[in-house]
Motif scaffolding. Structure first.
Motif, PDB file in Angstrom:
ATOM      1  N   ILE A  38      -8.510  -4.468  -0.762  1.00  0.00           N
ATOM      2  CA  ILE A  38      -7.430  -4.115   0.154  1.00  0.00           C
ATOM      3  C   ILE A  38      -6.288  -3.496  -0.649  1.00  0.00           C
ATOM      4  N   GLY A  39      -5.972  -2.234  -0.331  1.00  0.00           N
ATOM      5  CA  GLY A  39      -4.915  -1.519  -1.050  1.00  0.00           C
ATOM      6  C   GLY A  39      -3.582  -1.600  -0.331  1.00  0.00           C
ATOM      7  N   LYS A  40      -2.599  -0.858  -0.834  1.00  0.00           N
ATOM      8  CA  LYS A  40      -1.273  -0.849  -0.218  1.00  0.00           C
ATOM      9  C   LYS A  40      -1.318  -0.193   1.155  1.00  0.00           C
ATOM     10  N   GLY A  41      -0.415  -0.631   2.016  1.00  0.00           N
ATOM     11  CA  GLY A  41      -0.358  -0.108   3.380  1.00  0.00           C
ATOM     12  C   GLY A  41      -0.909  -1.128   4.362  1.00  0.00           C
ATOM     13  N   MET A  42      -1.091  -0.705   5.601  1.00  0.00           N
ATOM     14  CA  MET A  42      -1.558  -1.622   6.637  1.00  0.00           C
ATOM     15  C   MET A  42      -3.081  -1.744   6.600  1.00  0.00           C
ATOM     16  N   TYR A  43      -3.568  -2.971   6.606  1.00  0.00           N
ATOM     17  CA  TYR A  43      -5.004  -3.227   6.620  1.00  0.00           C
ATOM     18  C   TYR A  43      -5.319  -4.116   7.819  1.00  0.00           C
ATOM     19  N   LEU A  84       6.017  -3.703  12.287  1.00  0.00           N
ATOM     20  CA  LEU A  84       5.071  -3.859  11.173  1.00  0.00           C
ATOM     21  C   LEU A  84       4.840  -2.530  10.456  1.00  0.00           C
ATOM     22  N   ALA A  85       4.678  -1.472  11.245  1.00  0.00           N
ATOM     23  CA  ALA A  85       4.401  -0.160  10.666  1.00  0.00           C
ATOM     24  C   ALA A  85       5.543   0.307   9.774  1.00  0.00           C
ATOM     25  N   GLY A  86       6.755  -0.172  10.065  1.00  0.00           N
ATOM     26  CA  GLY A  86       7.916   0.255   9.290  1.00  0.00           C
ATOM     27  C   GLY A  86       8.125  -0.527   8.007  1.00  0.00           C
ATOM     28  N   ILE A  87       7.280  -1.502   7.730  1.00  0.00           N
ATOM     29  CA  ILE A  87       7.517  -2.361   6.564  1.00  0.00           C
ATOM     30  C   ILE A  87       7.358  -1.598   5.247  1.00  0.00           C
ATOM     31  N   GLY A  88       6.481  -0.595   5.267  1.00  0.00           N
ATOM     32  CA  GLY A  88       6.450   0.257   4.078  1.00  0.00           C
ATOM     33  C   GLY A  88       5.102   0.329   3.411  1.00  0.00           C
ATOM     34  N   ASP A  89       4.788   1.492   2.896  1.00  0.00           N
ATOM     35  CA  ASP A  89       3.480   1.737   2.292  1.00  0.00           C
ATOM     36  C   ASP A  89       3.352   1.130   0.903  1.00  0.00           C
ATOM     37  N   GLU A  90       4.456   0.629   0.354  1.00  0.00           N
ATOM     38  CA  GLU A  90       4.406   0.070  -1.003  1.00  0.00           C
ATOM     39  C   GLU A  90       3.953  -1.382  -0.998  1.00  0.00           C
ATOM     40  N   LYS A  91       3.781  -1.951   0.187  1.00  0.00           N
ATOM     41  CA  LYS A  91       3.370  -3.350   0.290  1.00  0.00           C
ATOM     42  C   LYS A  91       1.947  -3.429   0.832  1.00  0.00           C
ATOM     43  N   LEU A  95      17.910  -9.117  10.205  1.00  0.00           N
ATOM     44  CA  LEU A  95      18.226  -9.220  11.639  1.00  0.00           C
ATOM     45  C   LEU A  95      18.272  -7.841  12.277  1.00  0.00           C
ATOM     46  N   GLU A  96      18.806  -6.871  11.546  1.00  0.00           N
ATOM     47  CA  GLU A  96      18.851  -5.506  12.086  1.00  0.00           C
ATOM     48  C   GLU A  96      17.453  -4.905  12.149  1.00  0.00           C
ATOM     49  N   GLN A  97      16.702  -5.098  11.060  1.00  0.00           N
ATOM     50  CA  GLN A  97      15.358  -4.521  10.970  1.00  0.00           C
ATOM     51  C   GLN A  97      14.450  -5.042  12.087  1.00  0.00           C
ATOM     52  N   THR A  98      14.631  -6.299  12.464  1.00  0.00           N
ATOM     53  CA  THR A  98      13.755  -6.905  13.467  1.00  0.00           C
ATOM     54  C   THR A  98      14.376  -6.859  14.870  1.00  0.00           C
ATOM     55  N   ASN A  99      15.480  -6.129  14.990  1.00  0.00           N
ATOM     56  CA  ASN A  99      16.120  -5.953  16.287  1.00  0.00           C
ATOM     57  C   ASN A  99      16.620  -7.266  16.880  1.00  0.00           C
ATOM     58  N   LEU A 100      17.076  -8.170  16.037  1.00  0.00           N
ATOM     59  CA  LEU A 100      17.566  -9.469  16.509  1.00  0.00           C
ATOM     60  C   LEU A 100      19.064  -9.633  16.253  1.00  0.00           C
TER      61      LEU A 100
END
Ligand code: ADP
Ligand code: ADP
Length: 223
Positions: free
Chosen positions: A25-30, A176-183, A118-123
């Motif tokens: 499993i590489g970086k990005g969404m799996y 989730l998609a916005g979390i970043g390709d580096e993770k 809180l901002e990132q998660t719209n809370l």
């Protein structure tokens, strides 16, 4: 980045939950797609070091996960299935406490971390409200906020969209998609569209075995 080799698990009662699982499993969404009982949660908890497999090995970069669980835990953000403790504490104060537990002790740093999450998660608009009163979608977004404290580079979310209405589900998946390709972000789900829309790579798990692995566009067309 994450290498799972010959992983098998048999529970003490004799239930065989995983059989010879091998994944890269590489970086990005799996996406990890499978029906109920496929072994997804067992695999997620095992990667998160909450349980030890009967057999096999897991490496995350240079970290031998089974030999050095504490090292992995410092780099991990985990949102379990049925994330279910809903305290009468406000979202802001809960994240603030959790940041302390993660070792972020400087007040100014904590304030920056908590406000950003809180901002990132719209809370942000409900930061002062008790989590116990949150809707399902808000709770899941709060779950992501707590999982992201300390900037982990391995993020595991187990069946996060179960029970969400379509609008909340989309909102959550966009987050989730916005979390970043580096993770490395692993999304376990029984909903085909969750992985089809979001994950460049995926595996299908059934009866504790990897049945298919590749790009959703190739796999989903063939099933
Ligand atoms: P999924 O997350 O895909 O629904 P699970 O990993 O929860 O799959 O379960 C895989 C199999 O292991 C199922 O047969 C389930 O009943 C069994 N199982 C899960 N947890 C335990 C446990 N603590 N003890 C015994 N069997 C378990
Ligand atoms: P400043 O020190 O710049 O006045 P504050 O500590 O008041 O900043 O916090 C900045 C923002 O974060 C404010 O909008 C405030 O309402 C919010 N905030 C701070 N602490 C909490 C808390 N415990 N619960 C809810 N919101 C908080």
């Amino acid at each position: 980045m994450l290498e799972i080799r010959n992983l098998s698990h048999v529970y003490p009662n004799g239930t065989r939950a995983l059989t010879d699982v091998n994944l890269d499993i590489g970086k990005g969404m799996y996406g990890l797609l499978g029906p109920n009982g496929a072994g997804k949660s067992t695999l997620m908890r095992t990667i998160a070091t909450l349980q030890t497999p009967s057999e096999g090995s897991i490496k995350f970069g240079d970290v031998d996960v089974l030999a050095e669980p504490d090292t992995l835990r410092r780099r991990l953000g985990y949102l379990p299935q049925d994330f279910g403790v809903y305290p009468r504490v406000s979202a802001y104060n809960m994240l603030d406490h959790m940041a302390v537990l993660k070792g972020i002790t400087a007040k100014s740093e904590r304030k920056a971390v908590v406000e950003t999450l809180l901002e990132q998660t719209n809370l942000w608009g409900v930061r002062g409200k008790a989590i116990a009163g949150f809707s399902g979608g808000m709770r899941q977004r709060f779950g992501i906020a707590q999982a992201l404290i300390g900037d982990p580079d391995l993020i595991i979310v187990d069946e996060p969209t179960a029970g969400l209405d379509p609008e909340e589900r989309n909102r959550f998946l966009n987050l989730l998609a916005g979390i970043g390709d580096e993770k490395v972000v692993i999304l376990s789900t029984h909903i085909v569209d969750d992985v089809a829309d979001l994950c460049p790579q995926m595996a299908v798990l059934a009866n504790g075995r990897v049945q298919l692995e590749g790009k959703p566009s190739d796999l989903i067309a063939s099933t």
